[in-house]
Design an enzyme around this catalytic site. Structure first.
Site, PDB file in Angstrom:
ATOM      1  N   ARG A 137      10.663  13.853 -21.390  1.00 23.26           N
ATOM      2  CA  ARG A 137      11.847  14.101 -20.573  1.00 23.26           C
ATOM      3  C   ARG A 137      12.186  12.943 -19.639  1.00 23.26           C
ATOM      4  O   ARG A 137      13.335  12.502 -19.572  1.00 23.26           O
ATOM      5  CB  ARG A 137      11.631  15.325 -19.662  1.00 23.26           C
ATOM      6  CG  ARG A 137      11.979  16.629 -20.238  1.00 23.26           C
ATOM      7  CD  ARG A 137      11.120  17.693 -19.584  1.00 23.26           C
ATOM      8  NE  ARG A 137       9.744  17.463 -19.994  1.00 23.26           N
ATOM      9  CZ  ARG A 137       9.246  17.912 -21.139  1.00 23.26           C
ATOM     10  NH1 ARG A 137       9.956  18.647 -21.918  1.00 23.26           N
ATOM     11  NH2 ARG A 137       8.004  17.628 -21.507  1.00 23.26           N
ATOM     12  N   THR A 138      11.200  12.485 -18.898  1.00 22.95           N
ATOM     13  CA  THR A 138      11.494  11.479 -17.874  1.00 22.95           C
ATOM     14  C   THR A 138      12.012  10.204 -18.536  1.00 22.95           C
ATOM     15  O   THR A 138      13.047   9.660 -18.147  1.00 22.95           O
ATOM     16  CB  THR A 138      10.238  11.191 -17.033  1.00 22.95           C
ATOM     17  OG1 THR A 138       9.757  12.431 -16.510  1.00 22.95           O
ATOM     18  CG2 THR A 138      10.538  10.245 -15.896  1.00 22.95           C
ATOM     19  N   LYS A 142      -4.087  -6.754 -24.123  1.00 23.91           N
ATOM     20  CA  LYS A 142      -4.828  -8.033 -24.053  1.00 23.91           C
ATOM     21  C   LYS A 142      -5.423  -8.257 -22.669  1.00 23.91           C
ATOM     22  O   LYS A 142      -5.965  -9.315 -22.378  1.00 23.91           O
ATOM     23  CB  LYS A 142      -3.894  -9.201 -24.372  1.00 23.91           C
ATOM     24  CG  LYS A 142      -3.245  -9.141 -25.728  1.00 23.91           C
ATOM     25  CD  LYS A 142      -2.360 -10.374 -25.922  1.00 23.91           C
ATOM     26  CE  LYS A 142      -1.488 -10.243 -27.151  1.00 23.91           C
ATOM     27  NZ  LYS A 142      -0.407 -11.234 -27.168  1.00 23.91           N
ATOM     28  N   ARG A 177       5.835   4.499 -14.935  1.00 23.76           N
ATOM     29  CA  ARG A 177       4.892   5.639 -14.916  1.00 23.76           C
ATOM     30  C   ARG A 177       3.508   5.090 -15.197  1.00 23.76           C
ATOM     31  O   ARG A 177       3.328   4.283 -16.116  1.00 23.76           O
ATOM     32  CB  ARG A 177       5.262   6.680 -15.962  1.00 23.76           C
ATOM     33  CG  ARG A 177       4.160   7.712 -16.130  1.00 23.76           C
ATOM     34  CD  ARG A 177       4.548   8.898 -16.938  1.00 23.76           C
ATOM     35  NE  ARG A 177       5.501   9.736 -16.223  1.00 23.76           N
ATOM     36  CZ  ARG A 177       5.890  10.937 -16.656  1.00 23.76           C
ATOM     37  NH1 ARG A 177       5.429  11.409 -17.795  1.00 23.76           N
ATOM     38  NH2 ARG A 177       6.756  11.655 -15.959  1.00 23.76           N
ATOM     39  N   HIS A 197       6.247  11.946  -7.771  1.00 24.42           N
ATOM     40  CA  HIS A 197       7.192  11.883  -8.888  1.00 24.42           C
ATOM     41  C   HIS A 197       8.591  12.183  -8.305  1.00 24.42           C
ATOM     42  O   HIS A 197       9.181  13.224  -8.566  1.00 24.42           O
ATOM     43  CB  HIS A 197       6.782  12.930  -9.935  1.00 24.42           C
ATOM     44  CG  HIS A 197       7.433  12.800 -11.276  1.00 24.42           C
ATOM     45  ND1 HIS A 197       8.488  11.955 -11.527  1.00 24.42           N
ATOM     46  CD2 HIS A 197       7.172  13.431 -12.451  1.00 24.42           C
ATOM     47  CE1 HIS A 197       8.834  12.083 -12.801  1.00 24.42           C
ATOM     48  NE2 HIS A 197       8.053  12.963 -13.380  1.00 24.42           N
TER      49      HIS A 197
END
Ligand code: NCD
Length: 312
Positions: A53-54, A82, A103, A131
């Protein structure tokens, strides 16, 4: 609103919230009016944790404003594999994009990353921290369904690790609300969050409960959350609380007819699907509100960034 980074909902005043929600309502009513507002604008997406969703609603929002996205893609296919540091990754991608969405599984990652970039950085979830853009769409949904003042809300489930809960609880201290927190003892709100809520509002009306039963009849909104399995240091501790705090049609017999049920999603087994088609269920509408709300946030941040474009 401070037109730079959005890291936690603690930085938002009532006026900030209202500015974003009002802009989102305007956009929701007439999305075509902003379809070309941010052409040539690129939003950089850096998702170090799963998201549906986000991520997709940020992408949709940027495209509906006339812009586009550049996506780091999965960790597996990026230079993170890496050994590149987060600081280096964000410094590089800020050279490609006009704003960044991050995120990350580590609490505090967004704050740290924001110190290395000049373009606006939006925290799309930092571990068990915050959030804030989810909070904006949560507030928008609450305002539409129940109003934000004189509100009695129950917030239930994983209050310890649930970042949507920490952000929402903070933002609600800007309004006249009574907040009831319902969880097993082991998943109560972290004490520092309770402390911060009282710092934000010394008269904050906060109560903690281990059962929904006593408070359910008084609630205007019940915000249900998933037990955050991935954040438990020990699977056995998760198993002890998994499956607790589920609601079904029978649970709701004791609720007000006007009760609005919300959930940031994804759900596991907290809400029986038999509730989905009732008047109570607002969680899919809530997810859809992510688009106009994120359009409003991007519009406000990017307009300011580019030297105060007028507000249409
Ligand atoms: C939430 C999250 O990632 O914190 N999901 C979302 O953004 N809608 C809630 C969750 O994962 O339980």
């Amino acid at each position: 609103m401070r037109h730079d980074h959005l890291i936690t909902s603690k930085q938002l005043s009532r006026a900030d919230v209202e500015t974003v929600l009002d802009r989102a309502a305007e956009i929701d009513a007439d999305p075509d009016a902003v379809a070309d507002r941010h052409t040539n604008t690129l939003l950089g997406l850096l998702f170090f944790e799963p998201s549906t969703r986000t991520k997709m609603s940020f992408e949709t929002a940027m495209k509906r404003l006339g812009g586009d996205i550049v996506d780091m893609g999965s960790i597996e296919s990026s230079s993170v594999k890496k050994g590149e540091t987060l600081a280096d990754t964000v410094r590089v991608i800020e050279g490609y994009a006009d704003a960044l969405v991050l995120r990350h599984p580590k609490q505090g990652a967004a704050t740290m990353a924001s110190e290395f970039v000049d373009v606006p950085l939006l925290n799309a979830g930092d571990g068990a921290g915050h959030h804030p853009t989810q909070t904006m769409l949560d507030l928008y949904t609450i305002r539409e369904n129940a109003g934000l003042d004189d509100l009695t809300i129950g917030i239930m489930g994983d209050l310890k690790y649930g970042r949507t809960v920490h952000s929402l609880a903070h933002a609600l201290t800007n309004f006249d609300t009574r907040q009831h927190f319902i969880s097993p003892e082991s998943l109560r709100l972290p004490r520092e969050v309770v402390y911060d809520l009282h710092q934000a509002d010394e008269n904050a009306a906060i109560r903690e409960h281990d059962s929904l039963e006593d408070v359910l009849p008084s609630l205007d909104v019940l915000y249900v959350t998933r037990i955050q399995r991935e954040r438990f240091p020990d699977e056995q501790e998760y198993q002890k609380v998994a499956g607790e705090y589920q609601i079904d049609a029978e649970t709701l017999e004791a609720a007000s007819d006007d009760l609005t049920i919300m959930h940031p999603l994804p759900r596991v087994d907290e809400i029986d699907p038999e509730i989905d088609d009732t008047e109570h269920a607002a969680y899919f509408e809530q997810a859809h509100n992510g688009v106009p709300v994120r359009m409003a946030l991007l519009d406000l941040l990017l307009s300011d960034e580019r030297g105060g474009e007028d507000d249409e």
